[in-house]
Design an enzyme around this catalytic site. Structure first.
Site, PDB file in Angstrom:
ATOM      1  N   HIS A   1      -2.147  -5.453   1.657  1.00 62.28           N
ATOM      2  CA  HIS A   1      -3.451  -6.105   1.545  1.00 62.28           C
ATOM      3  C   HIS A   1      -3.214  -7.579   1.256  1.00 62.28           C
ATOM      4  CE1 HIS A   1      -7.519  -7.034   0.178  1.00 62.28           C
ATOM      5  NE2 HIS A   1      -6.952  -7.621  -0.872  1.00 62.28           N
TER       6      HIS A   1
ATOM      7  N   ARG B   1      -2.121 -14.607   5.011  1.00 62.29           N
ATOM      8  CA  ARG B   1      -2.756 -13.772   6.048  1.00 62.29           C
ATOM      9  C   ARG B   1      -2.044 -13.940   7.396  1.00 62.29           C
ATOM     10  NH1 ARG B   1      -7.455 -11.158   4.746  1.00 62.29           N
ATOM     11  NH2 ARG B   1      -8.544 -11.422   6.710  1.00 62.29           N
TER      12      ARG B   1
ATOM     13  N   ARG C   1       2.717  -6.544   8.996  1.00 64.85           N
ATOM     14  CA  ARG C   1       2.024  -5.349   9.511  1.00 64.85           C
ATOM     15  C   ARG C   1       2.618  -4.893  10.838  1.00 64.85           C
ATOM     16  NH1 ARG C   1      -3.872  -7.381   7.578  1.00 64.85           N
ATOM     17  NH2 ARG C   1      -4.027  -6.189   5.644  1.00 64.85           N
TER      18      ARG C   1
ATOM     19  N   LYS D   1       0.819  -1.216   0.000  1.00 66.24           N
ATOM     20  CA  LYS D   1       0.000   0.000   0.000  1.00 66.24           C
ATOM     21  C   LYS D   1       0.860   1.277   0.000  1.00 66.24           C
ATOM     22  CE  LYS D   1      -3.908  -2.224   2.306  1.00 66.24           C
ATOM     23  NZ  LYS D   1      -4.981  -2.052   3.298  1.00 66.24           N
TER      24      LYS D   1
ATOM     25  N   PHE E   1     -15.423   3.813   7.099  1.00 65.79           N
ATOM     26  CA  PHE E   1     -14.058   4.174   6.697  1.00 65.79           C
ATOM     27  C   PHE E   1     -13.834   4.121   5.176  1.00 65.79           C
ATOM     28  CE2 PHE E   1     -14.077  -0.366   7.907  1.00 65.79           C
ATOM     29  CZ  PHE E   1     -13.626  -0.951   6.732  1.00 65.79           C
TER      30      PHE E   1
ATOM     31  N   THR F   1      -5.316  -7.030  10.737  1.00 66.54           N
ATOM     32  CA  THR F   1      -5.584  -5.771  10.017  1.00 66.54           C
ATOM     33  C   THR F   1      -5.069  -4.566  10.795  1.00 66.54           C
ATOM     34  OG1 THR F   1      -7.565  -6.792   9.104  1.00 66.54           O
ATOM     35  CG2 THR F   1      -7.420  -4.393   8.956  1.00 66.54           C
TER      36      THR F   1
ATOM     37  N   ASN G   1      -2.085   0.230   6.638  1.00 65.05           N
ATOM     38  CA  ASN G   1      -1.564  -1.016   7.203  1.00 65.05           C
ATOM     39  C   ASN G   1      -0.656  -1.811   6.267  1.00 65.05           C
ATOM     40  OD1 ASN G   1      -3.573  -1.904   5.538  1.00 65.05           O
ATOM     41  ND2 ASN G   1      -4.629  -3.165   7.044  1.00 65.05           N
TER      42      ASN G   1
HETATM   43  P1  CMP Z   1      -7.392  -4.544   3.674  1.00 60.73           P
HETATM   44  O1  CMP Z   1      -6.930  -5.899   4.065  1.00 60.73           O
HETATM   45  O2  CMP Z   1      -6.755  -3.909   2.490  1.00 60.73           O
HETATM   46  O3  CMP Z   1      -8.974  -4.584   3.451  1.00 60.73           O
HETATM   47  C1  CMP Z   1      -9.843  -3.504   3.768  1.00 60.73           C
HETATM   48  C2  CMP Z   1      -9.138  -2.364   4.390  1.00 60.73           C
HETATM   49  O4  CMP Z   1      -9.941  -1.443   5.050  1.00 60.73           O
HETATM   50  C3  CMP Z   1      -8.205  -2.882   5.477  1.00 60.73           C
HETATM   51  O5  CMP Z   1      -7.132  -3.594   4.917  1.00 60.73           O
HETATM   52  C4  CMP Z   1      -7.848  -1.604   6.202  1.00 60.73           C
HETATM   53  O6  CMP Z   1      -6.773  -0.924   5.595  1.00 60.73           O
HETATM   54  C5  CMP Z   1      -9.119  -0.787   6.010  1.00 60.73           C
HETATM   55  N1  CMP Z   1      -9.826  -0.706   7.294  1.00 60.73           N
HETATM   56  C6  CMP Z   1     -10.397  -1.705   7.981  1.00 60.73           C
HETATM   57  N2  CMP Z   1     -10.930  -1.234   9.119  1.00 60.73           N
HETATM   58  C7  CMP Z   1     -10.678   0.092   9.151  1.00 60.73           C
HETATM   59  C8  CMP Z   1     -10.981   1.126  10.069  1.00 60.73           C
HETATM   60  N3  CMP Z   1     -11.648   0.882  11.195  1.00 60.73           N
HETATM   61  N4  CMP Z   1     -10.567   2.376   9.755  1.00 60.73           N
HETATM   62  C9  CMP Z   1      -9.902   2.621   8.610  1.00 60.73           C
HETATM   63  N5  CMP Z   1      -9.583   1.674   7.698  1.00 60.73           N
HETATM   64  C10 CMP Z   1      -9.973   0.422   7.975  1.00 60.73           C
END
Ligand code: CMP
Length: 139
Positions: free
Chosen positions: A116, A86, A103, A10, A58, A92, A113
Site C-alpha cells: 500500500h 507511488r 507491484r 501486505k 470489494f 494498483t 497487490n
Molecule cells: P491500496 O493501495 O491498499 O488501496 C485500496 C485497495 O483496495 C487497493 O490497494 C487494492 O488492494 C484494493 N482494490 C482496489 N480495487 C480493487 C478491486 N477492483 N478488487 C479488489 N480489491 C481492490
C-alpha cells in the site's frame, strides 16, 4: 508537498517471502525509514483503515485479505515522498504496473497487490498516525 509517506507490506507479500526484498528496495531507492513495525490487523482495524472504501464492492474482500496475516507498516521519508513512492510501487493492478515496479515484481492481483502507498500528503499523515505513536518514530 510533504516529504513523508506511509506504506504497508501486505499479507500476500509477507506470506510469499518478499518482505526483505521490498524493504531493501525502499532503502536502495533512497527512502529513509522513520518508523517500522510488524503487526496483524483485526478485521475491525482493517475496516477502519480502509473506511474510505466502505461503499466499494470489494470492501469486504479487502478487509478479509488485510486481516488474513501479518503486515509490515512503515513511515518513509524522501523528497516528494507520496508521488515518488507511488511511482516506485506501480499501478494498483499489477497487470497495469510498469516493469521493475514493486507491484509488477511481487503482486499477484488487484486485491493482493503486495504493498500500500498513501495517495496524498493528508492521508499519509492520517495513516501514519493510525499505526505509530510519536515514541515509535525517529523524528
Ligand atoms: P491500496 O493501495 O491498499 O488501496 C485500496 C485497495 O483496495 C487497493 O490497494 C487494492 O488492494 C484494493 N482494490 C482496489 N480495487 C480493487 C478491486 N477492483 N478488487 C479488489 N480489491 C481492490
Amino acid at each position: 508537498m510533504s516529504n513523508r509517506t506511509f506504506t504497508m507490506i501486505k499479507p500476500d507479500a509477507m506470506k510469499n517471502g518478499h518482505a526483505g526484498a521490498i524493504i531493501d528496495r525502499f532503502i536502495k531507492e533512497g527512502f529513509k525509514i522513520v518508523a517500522l513495525k510488524m503487526t496483524k490487523l483485526s478485521p475491525e482495524k482493517a475496516g477502519e483503515f480502509y473506511a474510505i472504501h466502505k461503499e466499494r464492492p470489494f470492501y469486504g474482500e479487502l478487509v478479509e485479505f488485510m486481516s488474513s496475516g501479518p503486515i509490515i507498516a512503515a513511515i518513509l521519508e524522501k523528497a516528494n515522498a507520496v508521488a515518488t513512492f507511488r511511482t516506485l510501487i506501480g499501478a494498483t493492478n499489477p497487470a497495469q504496473a510498469a516493469e521493475g515496479t514493486i507491484r509488477k515484481l511481487y503482486a499477484t492481483s488487484v486485491g493482493e497487490n503486495a504493498v500500500h502507498g498513501s495517495d496524498s500528503d493528508e492521508n499519509a499523515i492520517i495513516e501514519g498516525n493510525f499505526f505509530f505513536s510519536g515514541l515509535e518514530r525517529v523524528l
